[in-house]
Design a protein around this motif. Structure first.
Motif, PDB file in Angstrom:
ATOM      1  N   SER A   1      54.118  30.131  78.512  1.00 42.98           N
ATOM      2  CA  SER A   1      53.750  31.273  79.359  1.00 42.98           C
ATOM      3  C   SER A   1      54.904  31.667  80.270  1.00 42.98           C
ATOM      4  CB  SER A   1      52.518  30.923  80.209  1.00 42.98           C
ATOM      5  OG  SER A   1      51.392  30.673  79.391  1.00 42.98           O
TER       6      SER A   1
ATOM      7  N   LYS B   1      58.116  31.337  79.718  1.00 42.13           N
ATOM      8  CA  LYS B   1      59.140  32.043  78.946  1.00 42.13           C
ATOM      9  C   LYS B   1      58.742  33.503  78.721  1.00 42.13           C
ATOM     10  CE  LYS B   1      61.295  28.188  76.439  1.00 42.13           C
ATOM     11  NZ  LYS B   1      61.563  27.595  75.114  1.00 42.13           N
ATOM     12  N   THR B   2      57.453  33.748  78.466  1.00 43.67           N
ATOM     13  CA  THR B   2      56.972  35.116  78.265  1.00 43.67           C
ATOM     14  C   THR B   2      57.144  35.938  79.535  1.00 43.67           C
ATOM     15  OG1 THR B   2      55.347  34.395  76.624  1.00 43.67           O
ATOM     16  CG2 THR B   2      54.978  36.543  77.681  1.00 43.67           C
TER      17      THR B   2
ATOM     18  N   GLY C   1      60.795  36.665  80.186  1.00 42.38           N
ATOM     19  CA  GLY C   1      61.264  37.696  79.265  1.00 42.38           C
ATOM     20  C   GLY C   1      60.818  39.080  79.682  1.00 42.38           C
ATOM     21  N   GLU C   2      59.559  39.209  80.116  1.00 45.25           N
ATOM     22  CA  GLU C   2      59.056  40.507  80.566  1.00 45.25           C
ATOM     23  C   GLU C   2      59.762  40.958  81.839  1.00 45.25           C
ATOM     24  OE1 GLU C   2      54.875  40.031  80.933  1.00 45.25           O
ATOM     25  OE2 GLU C   2      54.492  40.201  78.777  1.00 45.25           O
TER      26      GLU C   2
END
Length: 277
Positions: free
Chosen positions: A56, A58-59, A62-63
Motif C-alpha cells: 500500500s 508503494k502505491t 507512486g501516486e
C-alpha cells in the motif's frame, strides 16, 4: 529496512540513526496494533501485515509522485500573452480564447487589453506574443511582422432612436457641423477623423469626452449627442447612419513575430489564422 533486511543498513539508507529508526518502527507497530517485522538474530523480515503495508505504501508513494509531476508540469506551462485592442467587440474572441484554453492545457493564457499603439509597442519589446489590433492605416507596423486580416468594418454615426437624423440611412460628414458630439478619446481613428474635419472646416460641438465606449453609447442613447463608432460596437437600440461621402474604415488584424513559440503555433493552428501579405 524491508529491502536491506537489517535495521542498521535501513537506517543508513534513510540517513537516520539506528535507534531513531527502531523507535519509529516500534511506535508505528503500536499505533497499528500489529507486528510489521520478524526480528531474527541475523536478519529482519516482513510479517504478512508488513507486506500488506509495504504494498500500500508503494502505491501511495507512486501516486504522490504522479501528482507532484503533474503539478510541476502545470507550473512550468508555457505562458502565451495575448493583447487585445480595447475597441474590439470582445464576446466572440473571448469564446475562442476559452475554447483554446480548454483544448491546450500546456499553455497558460495571459490576456491584456489596451489601445492599438500600446499593444504594438508591447509586441515589439516582447511583452506580448500575439496582438489583435484595429488598423486604420495610420499605424506603423514593422514589415517583418506576420499579420492576418480578420475583418474590415466601417465607422458609422450613432444617434438615439428619437434623434432628428434617425429617419435617415446615411448622411455626409458635414452633418456633424455644429451638432452635439460625444468624442471617444481612445478611438484609433481619432487622428484621421480630426484631419478630415479640419480639411472640410467641420466643427462638431463636443459636449463630452470619454475613453469608455459604453459610457459614450449611454450618453448618445440619452440624446446628449451623436458619435462616430465602428459599426460592430453600436447596440441595436441606437440608430446608425452610414457616412455617404467618405469611406471611414478599419481592419481588425492579428499580428505576431517570427520565430513562433509552441504556444503561438498552437493558437494560430487552432484559430486557423495564417499570415497574409
Amino acid at each position: 529496512m524491508a529491502e536491506t533486511g537489517s535495521f542498521s543498513k535501513g537506517a543508513a539508507r534513510a540517513h537516520v540513526s539506528q535507534p531513531a529508526l527502531s523507535t519509529a518502527i516500534g511506535k508505528l507497530e503500536d499505533d497499528l496494533g500489529v507486528q510489521l517485522f520478524n526480528r531474527l538474530a541475523r536478519q529482519v523480515t516482513l510479517t504478512s501485515e508488513g507486506h500488506r503495508l509495504m504494498a500500500s505504501a508503494k502505491t501511495i508513494v507512486g501516486e504522490c509522485e504522479t501528482v507532484r509531476s503533474a503539478l510541476k508540469q502545470t507550473a512550468e506551462r508555457e505562458v502565451l500573452s495575448i493583447g487585445i485592442c480595447d475597441t474590439m467587440d470582445l464576446p466572440s474572441l473571448a469564446a475562442t480564447l476559452e475554447q483554446f484554453r480548454r483544448n491546450h492545457g500546456f499553455v497558460r493564457l495571459k490576456v491584456w487589453e489596451d489601445n492599438s499603439q500600446t499593444l504594438i509597442n508591447q509586441l515589439a519589446n516582447g511583452r506580448q506574443d500575439i496582438v489583435f489590433l484595429a488598423d486604420t492605416g495610420d499605424e506603423n507596423l514593422p514589415p517583418s511582422w506576420e499579420k492576418h486580416v480578420l475583418s474590415t468594418e466601417h465607422y458609422v454615426i450613432a444617434t438615439a432612436q428619437d434623434h432628428r437624423l434617425a429617419e435617415q440611412k446615411s448622411a455626409p460628414l458635414t452633418t456633424l457641423h455644429d451638432l452635439p458630439f460625444i468624442a471617444r478619446r481612445h478611438c484609433e481613428y481619432r487622428k484621421v477623423f480630426g484631419q478630415l474635419l479640419s480639411q472640410q472646416n467641420i466643427r462638431p460641438k463636443v459636449t463630452y469626452r470619454t475613453s469608455q465606449d459604453q459610457r459614450a453609447l449611454d450618453l448618445i442613447r440619452a440624446g446628449l449627442g451623436v458619435g462616430l463608432f465602428p459599426k460592430s460596437l453600436v447596440s441595436d437600440d441606437l440608430h446608425v447612419l452610414e457616412v455617404e461621402d467618405h469611406e471611414l474604415k478599419r481592419n481588425l488584424i492579428c499580428c505576431w513575430k517570427e520565430p513562433q513559440s509552441a504556444g503561438v503555433s498552437a493558437f494560430l493552428e487552432f484559430t486557423e489564422i495564417s499570415a497574409t501579405s
